[in-house]
Design a protein around this motif. Structure first.
Motif, short mmCIF file in Angstrom:
data_model
loop_
_atom_site.label_atom_id
_atom_site.label_comp_id
_atom_site.label_asym_id
_atom_site.label_seq_id
_atom_site.Cartn_x
_atom_site.Cartn_y
_atom_site.Cartn_z
N ARG A 256 -4.23 -25.82 -52.28
CA ARG A 256 -5.14 -25.23 -51.04
C ARG A 256 -5.52 -26.41 -50.05
O ARG A 256 -6.14 -27.33 -50.56
N GLY A 257 -5.19 -26.21 -48.96
CA GLY A 257 -5.76 -27.09 -47.86
C GLY A 257 -4.78 -28.30 -47.73
O GLY A 257 -4.89 -29.25 -46.66
N PRO B 73 -1.05 -17.85 -51.28
CA PRO B 73 -0.81 -18.59 -52.64
C PRO B 73 0.20 -19.68 -52.38
O PRO B 73 1.24 -19.24 -51.48
N ASN B 74 0.12 -20.74 -53.03
CA ASN B 74 1.37 -21.75 -53.01
C ASN B 74 1.23 -22.23 -51.38
O ASN B 74 2.46 -22.51 -51.04
N LEU C 152 -0.97 -15.53 -58.43
CA LEU C 152 0.23 -15.74 -57.53
C LEU C 152 0.31 -17.13 -57.41
O LEU C 152 1.68 -17.47 -56.97
N TRP C 153 -0.45 -18.07 -58.05
CA TRP C 153 0.15 -19.57 -57.61
C TRP C 153 1.00 -20.32 -58.84
O TRP C 153 0.78 -19.73 -60.10
N ALA C 154 1.77 -20.92 -58.31
CA ALA C 154 2.84 -21.52 -59.39
C ALA C 154 2.15 -22.64 -60.03
O ALA C 154 2.46 -22.60 -61.31
N GLU D 231 -5.34 -28.46 -57.66
CA GLU D 231 -4.65 -29.76 -58.39
C GLU D 231 -3.28 -29.91 -57.93
O GLU D 231 -2.33 -29.47 -58.14
N PRO D 232 -3.41 -30.85 -56.60
CA PRO D 232 -2.16 -30.85 -55.94
C PRO D 232 -0.95 -31.58 -56.67
O PRO D 232 -1.28 -32.53 -57.31
N VAL D 233 0.36 -31.05 -56.29
CA VAL D 233 1.48 -31.66 -56.74
C VAL D 233 2.56 -31.93 -55.68
O VAL D 233 2.37 -31.09 -54.84
N VAL D 234 3.45 -32.53 -55.97
CA VAL D 234 4.47 -32.75 -55.27
C VAL D 234 5.99 -32.34 -55.85
O VAL D 234 6.02 -32.48 -57.10
#
Length: 464
Positions: free
Chosen positions: A124-125, A439-440, A102-104, A109-112
């Motif tokens: 996450r976090g 998720p997300n 369900l994660w896009a 792997e953080p993104v903006v």
């Protein structure tokens, strides 16, 4: 003021680096509840320790029976008698990322992404709680970079088991009470009122939980043979659940409201003045009508009234298709949100008596025995630390800080009061749509930036 402006300028100039430091931490999958991630939790704790040491803190990762506890101390170079000493609390552990499909984008792997003009960081976090407590760290970094020192004495306590019930925390606080006791604790694990309005949370509901099992026949029965004369435990359980509330939404357990006070008039007036739509609040989750106590506003129901909730019910056949069975057992999980001076152990015993009184002679009831809980926490709104913090927030946002309640529970605040003898000041910069535990999960970039600036101002307010 000259120092404050220089510190704010330093925070602004270093913001891109602040964001990358947060992202490095988010990339560590420090899931405390999963033993497979124990090494990741240690990696996260060591990374925080290394960062704080670079700033001049005396920092270390302390061993516990579970995940490491980060403890760090900082004494200003020009500390004078009476210099305030605050504990800054956060947690580096996170919820499991499941369901991954369900994660896009990958959760670690953080993104903006910029959506409708709002820059948001996903991972996450990011909001719970790495992005929040890193506002402490980055504010401290800006003060030290611009002036060579913090304006207050600081102790950082960053735990690694908050998302799995904090089993090591209370023993750790008791064992290190003298070391960790400060003038107050700042907790950054809450939300703003809205994207433009800061908030200080002064009320947290307590919590107690219980699991009930009702047993009827010794084995599952064929409903064609025994249907009618045999008492079904699901039927009994349904009766228990239906009896929990009356027609006005009040909880019917005798003695349940002992210790529940009416809302002070000034607090009620402030809450009524807030820009809050009850219809929109419910519409966002697909509902229309408030189901709580009649005559109470939705904000009062969520922030200042106790509840009895059923969190799960099961028994009998739950697979696909039909199975004509009368089950031997039925089960349900209950939680109670507490306010005021309600005592968890008293509420739990009252609930157990209530259930036992509804069980017919042919059935028996057992309880999980794991019903622990925590009482509510309320911080007086005239607390001088709240007043100074609110002033600093107003200076940053050009709006009065809302003194709000929270329907949730943060047991650490009660532990700080009962074990360390200090109040908790809850100032957070999350938003209601951050999807924490889901998720997300995301955190607005502006929340992170304004959070750093706000802690710069709060530290400066007490340093002055």
């Amino acid at each position: 003021m000259t120092d404050l402006n220089a510190v704010l300028a330093a925070a602004a100039a270093d913001f891109d680096n602040s964001l990358e430091r947060l992202f490095r931490l988010v990339r560590i999958p420090s899931v405390s509840t999963d033993p497979a991630h124990a090494a990741d939790c240690e990696t996260a704790a060591k990374a925080i320790v290394a960062d704080l040491k670079q700033l001049g803190f005396k920092a270390e990762a302390r061993k516990t029976k579970g995940r490491p506890m980060v403890v760090a101390h900082y004494t200003p170079k020009q500390a004078r008698p009476g210099t305030p000493h605050f504990l800054f609390y956060g947690h580096y552990d996170v919820q499991p990322a499941d369901p991954l499909e369900l994660w896009a984008t990958p959760p670690f792997e953080p993104v903006v992404k910029t959506e409708k003009g709002v820059a948001r960081m996903y991972g996450r976090g990011t909001a719970d709680d790495k992005g929040q407590f890193m506002t402490f760290v980055e504010a401290a970094r800006a003060w030290i970079k611009a002036t060579g020192s913090l304006p207050v004495k600081a102790t950082f306590l960053i735990e690694g088991e908050e998302e799995s019930g904090s089993p090591s925390l209370v023993p750790f606080l008791k064992a290190h009470a003298k070391e960790l006791s400060c003038d107050a604790a700042f907790v950054c694990d809450t939300n703003m009122w809205d994207r433009r309005t800061p908030a200080i949370t002064t009320r947290l509901r307590g919590l107690v939980h219980e699991e009930v099992t009702i047993t009827g026949p010794r084995i599952d029965l064929h409903s064609g043979v025994y249907g009618g004369p045999a008492m079904s435990p699901i039927r009994v359980l349904s009766k228990v659940i239906a009896a929990l509330h009356d027609k006005t939404g009040r909880v019917t357990i005798p003695g349940f409201y002992d210790g529940v006070a009416e809302l002070p008039k000034a607090t009620r007036k402030q809450w009524q003045s807030l820009d809050f739509s009850e219809a929109r609040f419910l519409r966002e989750v697909g509902l229309k009508l408030p189901a709580g106590e009649k005559g109470r506003s939705v904000l009062e129901q969520v922030w200042a009234r106790p509840t009895a909730e059923v969190n799960g019910v099961w028994g009998g056949y739950t697979g696909a298709g039909t199975k004509t069975v009368l089950p031997s057992q039925a089960h349900a999980k209950f939680t109670f949100r507490l306010v005021g001076r309600q005592k968890p152990e008293k509420v739990l015993k009252a609930f157990q008596r209530f259930v036992k009184g509804l069980i017919p002679k042919d059935c028996k009831v057992t309880f999980s025995g794991r019903g622990g809980g925590s009482p509510a926490t309320e911080i007086a709104e005239d607390n001088p630390i709240i007043a100074k913090s609110a002033k600093a927030l107003k200076d940053e946002f050009r709006r009065e800080a809302v003194l709000m309640g929270s329907g949730g529970s943060i047991p650490i605040c009660r532990s700080f009061k009962d074990i360390l003898g200090m109040d908790s000041i809850l100032v957070g910069f999350g938003q209601n749509d951050d999807a924490i535990h889901s998720p997300n999960e995301k955190y607005d970039v502006e929340s992170f930036r304004r959070g750093i600036r706000s802690w710069v101002r709060i530290m400066g307010e007490f340093g002055a």
